[in-house]
Design an enzyme around this catalytic site. Sequence first.
Site, PDB file in Angstrom:
ATOM      1  N   ASP A 487       0.806  -1.219   0.000  1.00  0.00           N
ATOM      2  CA  ASP A 487       0.000   0.000   0.000  1.00  0.00           C
ATOM      3  C   ASP A 487       0.836   1.264   0.000  1.00  0.00           C
ATOM      4  OD1 ASP A 487      -2.775  -0.536   0.002  1.00  0.00           O
ATOM      5  OD2 ASP A 487      -2.629  -1.363   2.015  1.00  0.00           O
TER       6      ASP A 487
HETATM    7  C1  BGC Z   1       0.381   1.283   6.287  1.00  0.00           C
HETATM    8  C2  BGC Z   1       0.013   0.073   5.500  1.00  0.00           C
HETATM    9  C3  BGC Z   1      -1.466  -0.034   5.375  1.00  0.00           C
HETATM   10  C4  BGC Z   1      -2.077   1.253   4.879  1.00  0.00           C
HETATM   11  C5  BGC Z   1      -3.575   1.143   4.899  1.00  0.00           C
HETATM   12  C6  BGC Z   1      -0.283   2.501   5.711  1.00  0.00           C
HETATM   13  O1  BGC Z   1       0.021   3.614   6.502  1.00  0.00           O
HETATM   14  O2  BGC Z   1       1.779   1.423   6.324  1.00  0.00           O
HETATM   15  O3  BGC Z   1       0.546  -1.085   6.111  1.00  0.00           O
HETATM   16  O4  BGC Z   1      -1.809  -1.056   4.488  1.00  0.00           O
HETATM   17  O5  BGC Z   1      -1.669   2.331   5.665  1.00  0.00           O
HETATM   18  O6  BGC Z   1      -4.224   2.262   4.495  1.00  0.00           O
HETATM   19  C1  NOJ Z   2      -1.673  -3.738   5.470  1.00  0.00           C
HETATM   20  C2  NOJ Z   2      -2.844  -3.815   4.539  1.00  0.00           C
HETATM   21  O1  NOJ Z   2      -3.976  -4.216   5.269  1.00  0.00           O
HETATM   22  C3  NOJ Z   2      -2.567  -4.778   3.414  1.00  0.00           C
HETATM   23  O2  NOJ Z   2      -3.651  -4.784   2.534  1.00  0.00           O
HETATM   24  C4  NOJ Z   2      -1.295  -4.396   2.717  1.00  0.00           C
HETATM   25  O3  NOJ Z   2      -1.073  -5.328   1.717  1.00  0.00           O
HETATM   26  C5  NOJ Z   2      -0.139  -4.332   3.682  1.00  0.00           C
HETATM   27  N1  NOJ Z   2      -0.439  -3.454   4.771  1.00  0.00           N
HETATM   28  C6  NOJ Z   2       1.148  -3.866   3.026  1.00  0.00           C
HETATM   29  O4  NOJ Z   2       1.107  -2.524   2.708  1.00  0.00           O
END
Ligand code: BGC
Ligand code: NOJ
Length: 814
Positions: A487
């Site tokens: 993400d």
């Molecule tokens: C986090 C990710 C997460 C995303 C969700 C980010 O700030 O680092 O792990 O999936 O937010 O919106």
């Molecule tokens: C948490 C999110 O829930 C997941 O969808 C994503 O793949 C990982 N973070 C990595 O960014």
Amino acid sequence: MKFGYFDDPNREYVITQPDTPLPWINYLGCQAYFGIISNTAGGYSFYRDARLRRISRYRYNNTPMDFGGRYIYLRDDDSTEFWSPSWQPTRTDLENYSCRHGMGYTTIGSQYKGIEASTRYFVPMDENLEIWQLTVTNHRSTPAKISSFANIEFCLWDAQDDATNFQRNFNTGQVEVEDGVIYHKTEYRERRNHFAYFACSEKDASFETQRENFLGKYRSWDKPLAVENGQLGNSIAHGWSPIGAHQVKLELAPGETRQIVFVLGYHENPVAEKFDPPGSQTINKKTVKPVIAKYLDARQADASFAQLRQHWESLLGIMQVNTPDIHTNRMVNIWNAYQCMVTFNMSRSASFYESGIGRGLGFRDSNQDLLGFVHMAPARARERILDLAATQLPTGGAYHQYQPLTKRGNNDIGGGFNDDPQWLIIGVSSYLKETGDFSILDEPVAYDNEPGSEKPLYDHLLRSFNYTLERLGPHGLPLIGRADWNDCLNLNCFSDTPGQSFQTTTNKEGKVAESVFIAGLFVYAGRELAAIASHRNLNAEAATYLAESAKMEKVTLEHGWDGEWFLRAYNDFGGKIGSKECAEGKIFIESNGFCTLAGIGLDDGKAASALAAVGEHLATKHGIVVQQPAYTRYYIEMGEISSYPPGYKENAGIFCHVNPWVMIGETRLGHGDLAHDYYSRICPSAREEISELHRCEPYAYAQMIAGKDAPTFGEAKNSWLTGTAAWNYYAIVQWILGIRTTLGGLEIAPVVPKNWPGFTASRTYRGVVYKIVVERKGEGNSVALAVDGVKIDGSVVPPPTDGRTEVAVHCTLS
Ligand code: BGC
Ligand code: NOJ
């Protein structure tokens, strides 16, 4: 250092020291009524939606940490001394403190000056309430006069509003007290038809419903004035902060034990029957009273508890293993399976790190969660799949999230995460492999919940597949969109404004940046789809999917290969990410893990080379980091990944979700020792001994462990609600132990450590119990199977068609 121990026969983790490095939590409830509970009774409850139906109040990120809970105080009415048997909130120096976190229940107890007290918290099956069963024993040689004060602080339903909108909320609070039951009815007068209640099996000596009267001015929960005085004020809250508190007086002879049952619940009335008498403002309690009466009975509470134990016994019984590794056994048989159910129930809503007011259900996350729980709850998996597919857009794209109460796609975040659609294929495929229920593919499912747009679920899978094919970039690799699995790899975002969301800001057209990870995902999903098609005798279609998959594989090997490992992506300028040529972020785990998992480069040595590079550059003793070298500054063309200081989260943290892709890749190369070694490095139980470093619960996976660039290398964060649960479960069970579901039957193809003499397993699959014995005769991974004593070809054991409900599978490894 440890803060407790595993009690495997009871399926419990026993915490023996209350000041754990962080609150170590557990979950109550598994259907509609849920709660989180820490080892010192902190936490809160909600009905279905942690934001919109929050029952009790919790204070996130508070000091002391973990505040707001299901607190009980005991007061010695002779000495006037009072304490909390769960340690918080008074934090008295207790004897024999223990917290037993079990499957859907938690029991916290201790002894203080000869008075032993223990409370068992759980949610009975099929009810919207929780039971607190308090047992108090007098171990003194003299009689004891003890007052118990049980307390809950109500949340005014919408947890977000409750924490911010004080100009209104300090005026709206309302309660009723009738027959000793405290009813919380804020906003019931207007548009709500639900209320909460807090009841007690014993007659109240006194009660309180106004927080300030309970605490006293400028006091906190560690020293409530009313408890100090030994008397509650019997007052009715008007506005401010409604609570429910019951005082019960116990006179205990030496050796005597007494039990008090408290019930905290949620109840809905039909809109037309909200009030009794009609036209009044008084809650109609006709249907709730029998429920309350039923559960205040200690025998009923015991029976409900036994039923809950039985529920988990049968769920976990579906897959049980006995291997030479205690951590594998305990995680597979108990805790990892349990966490998979929790992540399914909660998605990413309520934990110590997820505030319950944020994210809805993720499209990508929920599809991956299926991998971990589908065998335990196939009917609910089916429903989840159909809900997810109904939020898919006609383009084949998907809302990144949907709201659990409305089941509608979330407009605030929207779509454009270009990996999302492929996960639907993988989720559906895992359901089919488990159940063999191909009828799901014919279910009519709308697009974007638009009535009239229904098409068979199978059509949704094709649109998912085509979504990627219709969005290829300059190298023929899939365009990344807002982000893929990572993400935080936001290649079209280019944000220079503080506070802007990295996930929803898009400043570039998105026609250049490509993802090698999505390429690997597509190759894998394409083959899954082809297998589904050929299972339905759609052979021409299947051939098309295989051809597209093969084409993408070729492009990946050509334009996604960096010489020694797979590239990660191309950025908006067409430059490489995850390449030797980069100054930072030369190599990434996702593309190398997923491409090898998908079988890309298995034949020409590229998979082996890629995973060797992962081992060399990314693997650490605490797990495998996302990338190296970590980004040392913010790169506008990279997005959120470079917003984290080195070693944290996506910037070179150890993301436990993606480590299993490498484990699976290693099994595809036949490396059982290394696969299991990687498994053990992040396995919570195997890390129990270093709890002071790991800090999170030793019985649940955390999303992240700080990577080697971080000053806190080895420290875990964000436990419980993470795709880590499903992927690690899937990797150990289906690829390392090799007990793998396929469309045609259960495959047995272990790739386990060389020094394992074998293992046994029991797996209930499509109604048949497979009793599996694996015996090692040589060092390799070649499999020879016998079913009920008869040798069979290949490694797949189809469910018997002759009515047998149990089969003995003997597997020789050589
Ligand atoms: C986090 C990710 C997460 C995303 C969700 C980010 O700030 O680092 O792990 O999936 O937010 O919106
Ligand atoms: C948490 C999110 O829930 C997941 O969808 C994503 O793949 C990982 N973070 C990595 O960014």
